[in-house]
Design an enzyme around this catalytic site. Structure first.
Site, short mmCIF file in Angstrom:
data_model
loop_
_atom_site.label_atom_id
_atom_site.label_comp_id
_atom_site.label_asym_id
_atom_site.label_seq_id
_atom_site.Cartn_x
_atom_site.Cartn_y
_atom_site.Cartn_z
N GLY A 100 23.88 81.43 50.94
CA GLY A 100 22.58 81.32 51.60
C GLY A 100 22.53 80.21 52.64
N ARG A 103 21.85 74.74 55.05
CA ARG A 103 21.35 73.72 55.98
C ARG A 103 20.82 74.34 57.26
NH1 ARG A 103 26.53 70.38 58.44
NH2 ARG A 103 28.02 72.07 58.49
N LYS A 122 19.45 74.00 62.53
CA LYS A 122 20.57 73.63 61.67
C LYS A 122 20.51 72.13 61.44
CE LYS A 122 25.58 73.92 61.13
NZ LYS A 122 26.85 74.43 61.70
N ARG A 199 24.47 88.22 58.32
CA ARG A 199 25.91 88.11 58.12
C ARG A 199 26.38 89.20 57.16
NH1 ARG A 199 26.21 82.28 58.41
NH2 ARG A 199 24.31 81.57 59.42
N ASP A 269 30.57 85.01 54.83
CA ASP A 269 29.22 84.51 55.12
C ASP A 269 29.14 83.91 56.52
OD1 ASP A 269 30.93 82.53 53.70
OD2 ASP A 269 29.32 81.14 54.20
N ASP A 279 28.28 80.09 63.33
CA ASP A 279 28.67 78.96 62.49
C ASP A 279 29.87 78.20 63.05
OD1 ASP A 279 26.61 79.35 60.79
OD2 ASP A 279 27.75 80.34 59.24
#
Length: 522
Positions: A100, A103, A122, A199, A269, A279
């Site tokens: 999940g 942050r 983020k 994702r 993820d 990411d």
């Protein structure tokens, strides 16, 4: 600010009924309601006015107190409900269960000029998915994400974007290399922007829990908003959905290989369902061409996510997504067909991409062998990938293969004296064959050079460049952040005032933390 907020994810999908922000397993829900953490003394470092226009924001908005507060988590836009997504994932090949947004906090969605955007902070504090972490981010990792997101966009690589970079005024404790020596660093927040942050892991979590209803709700939602040409709710639509995800994933990774980008942590993820680079953690850019290089210290031993393995990991991750979608399809054959197509398409698309990098656009049955030898030669001695391919456009069809034939690409070699003996002969053989092949092309040297310059960037966010910006920003000087931000808007152009950044990694950066070694906290 006059934003056209049009939330879909948190209005159309099931919510976590528990409102407390406590660490827990979240069941039968796609998200949990979360409020960003108030920060001490927020200040804005940099904003992307170009992206702001796409969202319906003005230059005045970017300078306003309201913008500062909302995009550092110190205020919530009226009539919106921030949330964190629930998803799982395979990390380094092993199922990790629920992960999940640990942050990341999604603020709202905006619709502008008929385009939908999700905005996410983020580093804005803990969520039910933070596990043992604090949900915060530090300045160094935030600078890397902010600059690289926009750099990748201008390189033509599918990616999430970055709207703003801000200091929080808080101190955040981090162990940069996970070696037992934590230290306090400046806290920061980045606003990330994408059509969606969904994702592979969003689908995996529900399949792993045999929660077919929520899996179907999420998949139908995804098709409805991002694949509207498919008829949602049918077996055929789920199959076609998977095919399109496979195709966009492959295209994204082919682009990574083209520019020398290594993601560093291709867990499921961290794989966008829309085929976007997502990411930006321990990523890196190839300095010396090395198919075995990974920037991630966590991956140092097995090198699962090394440059030369990214295409294969994309396929492995797609197998996991296929398993996750299987309950909706209940037929393995079409999924296996699509996975086979990925392998076949990879060969074709990779060959086409690499041919474009060396200026070959016509068909020749020996091109694969020629490129294979090139990739082997590039690893005989340390050779800068970006400089080599960019300067290869200087080779002419009729250039003499004499003692100086390597001069056009000489700057790419870290130690040119090593190009001797057997290595020299291998390069001489390759360039001889390359020239013969160029003579079969219909394009003139000038036309070929122009086309090569559109696929071989001159400027990328080299690891040491990002570290220089970080070091200066730690001292309160943000000039390099802006310099790189502007430079990387035009990565394929000749920028005479920026020529110093078209250079090999300096010796001081070879083993410096942040330039060659990065952890998942990076």
């Amino acid at each position: 600010m006059n934003l056209n907020v049009k939330d879909t994810f948190n209005t159309e999908l099931p919510a976590d009924p528990i409102l407390e922000n406590t660490r827990r397993q979240v069941m039968q829900a796609c998200y949990s309601v979360v409020t960003p953490k108030l920060t001490a003394t927020p200040s804005m470092i940099h904003t992307s006015s170009e992206l702001a226009l796409d969202l319906g924001l003005t230059e005045d908005d970017l300078k306003s107190e309201e913008f500062l507060n909302i995009f550092t988590g110190n205020a919530v836009l009226p009539d919106t409900q921030p949330y964190a997504m629930c998803y799982g994932g395979h990390q380094f090949g092993n199922w990790a269960g629920q992960l999940g947004d640990g942050r990341a906090i999604n603020l709202f969605e905006v619709n502008h000029n008929n385009k939908q955007w999700a905005l996410q902070l983020k580093g804005a504090g803990e969520t039910p998915y933070s596990r043992t972490a604090d949900g915060l981010a530090v300045l160094r990792s935030s600078i890397r994400e902010y600059l690289c997101s926009e750099a990748m966009y201008h390189l033509g690589v599918p990616t999430t974007r970055a709207l703003s970079l801000a200091l929080t005024g808080d101190q955040v404790l981090r162990d940069i290399l996970y070696n037992g020596y934590p230290a306090y660093e400046k806290g920061a927040v980045v606003c990330r922007v994408a059509p969606s942050f969904l994702r592979f892991g969003n689908f995996e979590i529900f399949s792993s829990r045999q929660d077919k209803k929520t899996l179907k709700d999420l998949t139908d939602y995804t098709i409805r908003h991002f694949f509207p040409h498919l008829n949602k709710g049918t077996k055929e639509s789920y199959i076609q959905f998977f095919r399109e995800v496979a195709n966009s994933t492959l295209d994204m990774i082919i682009n990574w290989q083209r520019v020398g980008f290594v993601h560093g942590v291709m867990n499921t993820d961290n794989m966008s369902i829309l085929g976007l680079t997502i990411d930006y953690g321990p990523y890196g850019w190839l300095e010396g061409y090395d198919e075995g290089w990974t920037p991630n210290t966590t991956d140092r031993q097995h090198k699962r996510y090394r440059y030369g393995n990214q295409i294969n990991i994309g396929l492995w991750n797609l197998y996991q997504l296929a398993n996750a979608l299987f309950p909706l399809i209940e037929d393995a054959a079409p999924l296996e067909t699509i996975l086979k197509e990925y392998r076949e398409d990879y060969q074709t698309k990779y060959l086409s991409m690499m041919k474009s990098k060396i200026g070959l656009f016509d068909t020749d049955k020996n091109d694969g062998e020629l490129l294979g030898r090139l990739e082997e030669n590039l690893q005989l001695t340390e050779t800068d990938m970006t400089i080599f391919f960019r300067n290869l456009n200087k080779i002419r069809k009729e250039s003499p293969i004499d003692d100086y034939f390597l001069n056009p690409v000489k700057d790419a070699f870290y130690v040119f004296e090593e190009v001797d003996g057997d290595i020299f002969e291998k390069w001489k053989k390759w360039f001889t064959d390359y020239q013969l092949r160029l003579q079969k092309e219909n394009l003139t040297d000038e036309q070929r050079s122009e086309k090569m310059n559109k696929v071989n960037p001159k400027y990328v966010l080299r690891n040491y460049m990002a570290q220089l910006a970080i070091d200066e920003a730690d001292k309160g000087d943000y000039a390099l952040i802006n310099e790189f931000f502007q430079l990387l808007k035009h990565p394929y152009d000749e920028q005479m005032k920026a020529e110093k950044w078209f250079a090999k990694r300096p010796d001081w950066a070879r083993n410096k933390v942040g330039c060659s070694m990065l952890s998942c906290s990076s």
